[in-house]
Design an enzyme around this catalytic site. Structure first.
Site, short mmCIF file in Angstrom:
data_model
loop_
_atom_site.label_atom_id
_atom_site.label_comp_id
_atom_site.label_asym_id
_atom_site.label_seq_id
_atom_site.Cartn_x
_atom_site.Cartn_y
_atom_site.Cartn_z
N LYS A 225 0.85 -1.20 0.00
CA LYS A 225 0.00 0.00 0.00
C LYS A 225 0.88 1.25 0.00
O LYS A 225 1.61 1.49 0.95
CB LYS A 225 -0.91 0.00 1.23
N ASP A 230 -2.17 10.41 3.60
CA ASP A 230 -3.58 10.09 3.77
C ASP A 230 -4.25 11.17 4.61
O ASP A 230 -4.16 11.16 5.84
CB ASP A 230 -3.72 8.72 4.45
N LYS A 237 -9.48 13.40 8.26
CA LYS A 237 -9.02 13.00 9.59
C LYS A 237 -8.90 14.23 10.48
O LYS A 237 -8.53 15.31 10.00
CB LYS A 237 -7.63 12.36 9.49
N ASP A 248 1.84 6.38 5.59
CA ASP A 248 0.80 5.51 5.05
C ASP A 248 1.25 4.77 3.78
O ASP A 248 0.49 4.02 3.19
CB ASP A 248 -0.49 6.30 4.80
N ASP A 307 -11.82 7.55 4.06
CA ASP A 307 -10.57 7.30 4.80
C ASP A 307 -10.20 5.81 4.79
O ASP A 307 -9.12 5.44 5.21
CB ASP A 307 -10.71 7.82 6.23
N GLU A 309 -9.25 4.08 2.32
CA GLU A 309 -8.82 4.13 0.92
C GLU A 309 -7.82 3.04 0.56
O GLU A 309 -7.69 2.67 -0.60
CB GLU A 309 -8.20 5.51 0.62
N ARG A 311 -7.70 -0.21 1.13
CA ARG A 311 -8.28 -1.43 0.56
C ARG A 311 -8.77 -1.19 -0.86
O ARG A 311 -8.83 -2.11 -1.66
CB ARG A 311 -9.41 -1.94 1.48
MN MN Z 1 -4.52 4.97 4.79
MN MN Z 2 -7.23 6.31 5.44
#
Ligand code: MN
Ligand code: MN
Length: 463
Positions: A225, A230, A237, A248, A307, A309, A311
């Site tokens: 990932k 993020d 957030k 992230d 958030d 995101e 996956r």
């Molecule tokens: Mn993330």
């Molecule tokens: Mn996220």
């Protein structure tokens, strides 16, 4: 590596002892040294070290006492604690495997992130022990240092293009094939989910695809990932949750580190590395809650929360990895806070569709001091990611078992005949521990290296 030197001239000897050996060892050294050591309270458990003077007041040796057995991290606290001008050496009678392991711990503890500091932080150095396997130790340590550097680098200087460039540099070093799909090409090449998450950033989303090794060898596909920052997207957030979000892309850094180890050690594998690299940003064309996208696999997904995101970008990469075929599929992702709530920051969660593989991974990770803990792909929670309008919803309908429902979502995109492991990791050390400096951390990769090594060699020897 700068933490190792070749020249033993002027180096101080390291005496590395298990606690059970300590009393006998004390009895054999000069009395004034034994009294010096006792007067500093070596305690009865845990790792401990002390510099021991000779009669002239110079350092004669450094004593290190470890719990038993003497583990990889025994020397990891020393580089930062000993005088930075000091060079140490291990005894010749330490066996090769132990010497390699201790040297690796030394290297993991020597790391610092110096990119933005005007003076380099110097640490004590180790004469690389002649009986150890330097190529192996340096391949692993270099990969971990590089992965930490990537995670520690602020998002300003590590966006999707820069992350892709890191993979390109790795590919060039190992003469691997590289393909990068950028921006709207993602739509043309049917990676709609990666595009949807990354499209709101002024820095174009990318999918980096690297292939290396003998096409007939054991096939390993790694997916990481790569969310370079993020913000949460429209489901933004709060500042406390956003603060660390340069990390992230820690899953990508981990996959890159593992790929680097595999190639440096020239393991007999056909390696594929897939890194979807995006910013989860906010602008007029940001993807929205309850938007529906048709994924590469053909399923439609309804966005439960922007958030969640990770996956979404992973699902296209996993679908591609599955349809191309592989003997082992592993993804690494800083995916859910729920995995941290369940297992804490230091212990990545492992999800796996193959019990034998899960046991191998858990054992290897434990053995090399890079632990993971298995959580279940509990199909009873699959109903949580049902959607009223699409084939699947990206987030659960309850606040419970968020790490599991995220894994169940990914599972839908993996061909279940392929042994698959999903690692949900923090990629960050919240405080300093020996060998685990505060900041970005490559977690579980050393354990996976052993699993890949054992499986590819077994495959080669059987064919
Ligand atoms: Mn993330
Ligand atoms: Mn996220």
């Amino acid at each position: 590596m700068k933490c190792f030197v070749n020249d033993a001239h002027g180096a101080v000897g390291l005496d590395v002892l298990a606690r059970s050996e300590f009393e006998n060892w004390l009895a054999a050294i000069p009395d004034h040294q034994a009294r010096w050591i006792r007067s500093h309270d070596p305690g009865t458990s845990g790792a401990w070290h002390i510099a021991v003077p000779n009669a002239d007041g110079d350092v004669a040796r450094v004593l290190v006492i470890a719990d038993e057995p003497v583990g990889m991290l025994t020397l990891a606290g020393l580089p930062a604690r000993l005088p930075s001008s000091m060079t140490c050496r291990l005894d010749d009678d330490v066996d090769g495997d132990t010497a390699s392991s201790l040297a690796l711990g030394w290297a993991l503890g020597s790391y610092s992130f110096g990119r933005y500091q005007s003076s380099d932080r110097k640490t004590a150095r180790l004469v690389f022990p002649g009986q150890g396997n330097r190529a192996e130790v340096e391949a692993v340590a270099r990969a971990v240092w590089h992965g930490r550097d990537l995670i520690n680098t602020p998002a300003e200087d590590l966006g999707p293009a820069e992350l892709a460039a890191e993979v390109a540099a790795l590919a060039e070093r190992h003469e691997a094939n590289l393909k990068t799909v950028v921006g709207d090409e993602l739509l043309a090449n049917n990676f709609p989910s990666i595009h949807a998450v990354g499209r709101a950033s002024s820095r174009a989303p990318q999918l980096v695809d690297m292939v290396w090794g003998d096409p007939d060898a054991y096939r390993v596909t790694l997916v990481g990932k790569g969310v370079c920052f993020d913000s949460g997207g429209l489901d933004i957030k709060p500042s406390g949750g956003m603060l660390l979000m340069k990390k992230d892309m820690g899953g990508a850094a981990t996959a890159i580190a593992l790929a680097s180890m595999i190639m440096d050690l020239d393991l007999p594998v056909r390696l594929r590395l897939l890194v979807p690299a995006v910013d989860n940003a906010i602008s007029g064309n940001a993807f929205r809650p309850l938007d529906v996208f048709r994924t590469r696999k053909g399923f439609t997904i309804e966005i439960g929360n922007t958030d969640a995101e990770g996956r979404v970008i992973l699902c296209d990469a996993l679908a591609e990895a599955s349809s191309a075929g592989t003997d082992l599929l592993v993804d690494f992702a800083t995916l859910t806070g729920a995995a941290r709530v369940a297992l804490g920051p230091d212990l990545p969660a492992l999800f796996c569709n193959d019990d034998g593989l899960a046991q191998d991974i858990t054992d290897n990770c434990q053995r090399v001091g890079d632990p993971v803990w298995r959580l279940p792909l509990w199909s009873g929670y699959a109903s949580d990611i049902r959607s009223d309008v699409a084939d699947l919803r990206t987030t659960g309908s309850t606040p419970f078992a968020g790490a599991i429902t995220a894994a169940l979502f990914l599972e839908k995109f993996v061909d279940q005949t392929i042994p698959w492991a999903h690692v949900d990791l923090m990629a960050w050390n919240r405080c300093h521990k020996p060998g685990r400096p505060k900041g970005g951390e490559v977690m579980a990769a050393r354990g996976f290296l052993e699993t890949v090594r054992a499986r590819c060699i077994r495959h080669r020897d059987a064919s």
